[in-house]
Write a protein that holds these residues in place. Structure first.
Motif, PDB file in Angstrom:
ATOM      1  N   LEU A   1      56.441  22.545  36.720  1.00 30.28           N
ATOM      2  CA  LEU A   1      56.276  21.417  35.920  1.00 30.28           C
ATOM      3  C   LEU A   1      57.475  20.443  35.850  1.00 30.28           C
ATOM      4  CD1 LEU A   1      54.072  23.249  33.272  1.00 30.28           C
ATOM      5  CD2 LEU A   1      53.118  21.347  34.816  1.00 30.28           C
ATOM      6  N   LEU A   2      57.561  19.475  36.073  1.00 26.14           N
ATOM      7  CA  LEU A   2      58.962  18.653  35.811  1.00 26.14           C
ATOM      8  C   LEU A   2      58.415  17.543  34.939  1.00 26.14           C
ATOM      9  CD1 LEU A   2      61.866  17.749  36.825  1.00 26.14           C
ATOM     10  CD2 LEU A   2      60.569  16.458  38.701  1.00 26.14           C
TER      11      LEU A   2
ATOM     12  N   VAL B   1      51.639  16.579  42.224  1.00 23.61           N
ATOM     13  CA  VAL B   1      50.749  15.644  41.518  1.00 23.61           C
ATOM     14  C   VAL B   1      51.795  14.951  40.509  1.00 23.61           C
ATOM     15  CG1 VAL B   1      48.668  15.435  40.263  1.00 23.61           C
ATOM     16  CG2 VAL B   1      48.624  17.127  42.199  1.00 23.61           C
ATOM     17  N   GLY B   2      51.930  13.645  40.287  1.00 22.90           N
ATOM     18  CA  GLY B   2      52.579  13.004  39.419  1.00 22.90           C
ATOM     19  C   GLY B   2      52.016  11.848  38.786  1.00 22.90           C
TER      20      GLY B   2
ATOM     21  N   GLY C   1      50.704   5.258  34.212  1.00 24.35           N
ATOM     22  CA  GLY C   1      49.303   5.605  34.442  1.00 24.35           C
ATOM     23  C   GLY C   1      48.892   5.678  35.888  1.00 24.35           C
ATOM     24  N   SER C   2      49.954   5.445  36.857  1.00 26.15           N
ATOM     25  CA  SER C   2      49.458   5.791  38.285  1.00 26.15           C
ATOM     26  C   SER C   2      49.624   7.401  38.371  1.00 26.15           C
ATOM     27  CB  SER C   2      50.471   4.874  39.101  1.00 26.15           C
ATOM     28  OG  SER C   2      50.593   3.624  39.099  1.00 26.15           O
ATOM     29  N   ILE C   3      48.722   7.896  39.221  1.00 31.96           N
ATOM     30  CA  ILE C   3      48.714   9.125  39.919  1.00 31.96           C
ATOM     31  C   ILE C   3      48.995   9.071  41.316  1.00 31.96           C
ATOM     32  CG2 ILE C   3      47.341  11.416  40.198  1.00 31.96           C
ATOM     33  CD1 ILE C   3      45.427   9.985  37.878  1.00 31.96           C
ATOM     34  N   VAL C   4      49.991   9.840  41.762  1.00 31.51           N
ATOM     35  CA  VAL C   4      50.463  10.187  43.127  1.00 31.51           C
ATOM     36  C   VAL C   4      50.046  11.506  43.339  1.00 31.51           C
ATOM     37  CG1 VAL C   4      52.335   9.962  44.780  1.00 31.51           C
ATOM     38  CG2 VAL C   4      52.095   8.334  43.018  1.00 31.51           C
ATOM     39  N   VAL C   5      49.355  11.771  44.662  1.00 36.75           N
ATOM     40  CA  VAL C   5      49.335  12.845  45.307  1.00 36.75           C
ATOM     41  C   VAL C   5      50.112  13.161  46.338  1.00 36.75           C
ATOM     42  CG1 VAL C   5      47.517  14.887  45.726  1.00 36.75           C
ATOM     43  CG2 VAL C   5      47.112  13.410  43.968  1.00 36.75           C
TER      44      VAL C   5
ATOM     45  N   ARG D   1      55.886  12.525  35.013  1.00 39.81           N
ATOM     46  CA  ARG D   1      55.561  13.986  34.730  1.00 39.81           C
ATOM     47  C   ARG D   1      54.955  14.471  36.402  1.00 39.81           C
ATOM     48  NH1 ARG D   1      57.858  12.335  31.417  1.00 39.81           N
ATOM     49  NH2 ARG D   1      57.402  12.176  29.176  1.00 39.81           N
ATOM     50  N   ALA D   2      55.317  15.720  36.782  1.00 44.25           N
ATOM     51  CA  ALA D   2      54.713  16.074  37.993  1.00 44.25           C
ATOM     52  C   ALA D   2      54.496  17.510  37.851  1.00 44.25           C
ATOM     53  CB  ALA D   2      55.980  15.837  39.180  1.00 44.25           C
ATOM     54  N   LEU D   3      53.414  17.900  38.558  1.00 50.10           N
ATOM     55  CA  LEU D   3      52.890  19.431  38.741  1.00 50.10           C
ATOM     56  C   LEU D   3      53.050  19.749  40.124  1.00 50.10           C
ATOM     57  CD1 LEU D   3      50.678  17.474  36.714  1.00 50.10           C
ATOM     58  CD2 LEU D   3      49.840  19.985  36.333  1.00 50.10           C
ATOM     59  N   TYR D   4      53.586  20.949  40.478  1.00 51.76           N
ATOM     60  CA  TYR D   4      53.761  21.284  41.933  1.00 51.76           C
ATOM     61  C   TYR D   4      52.951  22.548  42.068  1.00 51.76           C
ATOM     62  CZ  TYR D   4      57.617  18.116  41.676  1.00 51.76           C
ATOM     63  OH  TYR D   4      58.614  17.100  41.486  1.00 51.76           O
TER      64      TYR D   4
END
Length: 144
Positions: free
Chosen positions: A28-29, A48-49, A70-74, A94-97
């Motif tokens: 997580l970042l 996933v950010g 509120g934007s989600i980037v995959v 916030r990003a999940l790897y």
């Protein structure tokens, strides 16, 4: 691992959570950048950010993605991309790897996201809250 600069509000805080009984790691970042721009790079994991402040621009698959709160980037594993502030006030995210195996459990193939930018306020809120909860009880920092 934590990186901060003395002259700005830029910071990147990494944590790692272990998921379920399998013990699979999820990195997580939590980041805030005013000027920092990522050079072209790729990850082995799905990225996933969720943008939580400001605006970011990401070069990806021959195009340019512009995110806002509120934007989600995959971003798919192995896909080259960049990232940087869209304006002088910077951006935060916030990003999940997620290792592909986390997204393929119980399926027959790796998911494909045709469009990397998702507009789903409820999902963005859920991802942000999940990220916050997982970051609050990290197992240990990820390897550099």
């Amino acid at each position: 691992m934590r990186g901060e600069t003395a002259t700005s509000r830029e910071q990147a805080v990494w944590t790692r959570a272990t998921l379920g009984q399998t013990g699979r790691p999820l990195d997580l970042l939590t980041a805030r950048f005013d000027r920092h721009r990522y050079a072209p790079h790729a990850h082995e994991e799905f990225t996933v950010g969720v943008c939580v402040g400001g605006e970011e621009v990401i070069d990806y698959r021959g195009g340019r993605i512009r995110t806002g709160p509120g934007s989600i980037v995959v971003l798919a594993p192995g896909e080259t991309h960049t990232g940087g502030p869209a304006a002088s006030d910077g951006y935060a995210y916030r990003a999940l790897y997620a290792d592909p195996t986390l997204l393929t459990e119980g399926t027959r193939s790796v998911p494909h996201f045709r469009e990397p930018l998702l507009d789903d306020p409820e999902l963005a809120t859920a991802l942000r809250l999940t990220h916050t909860e997982l970051s609050a009880c990290p197992d240990h920092p990820p390897a550099p």
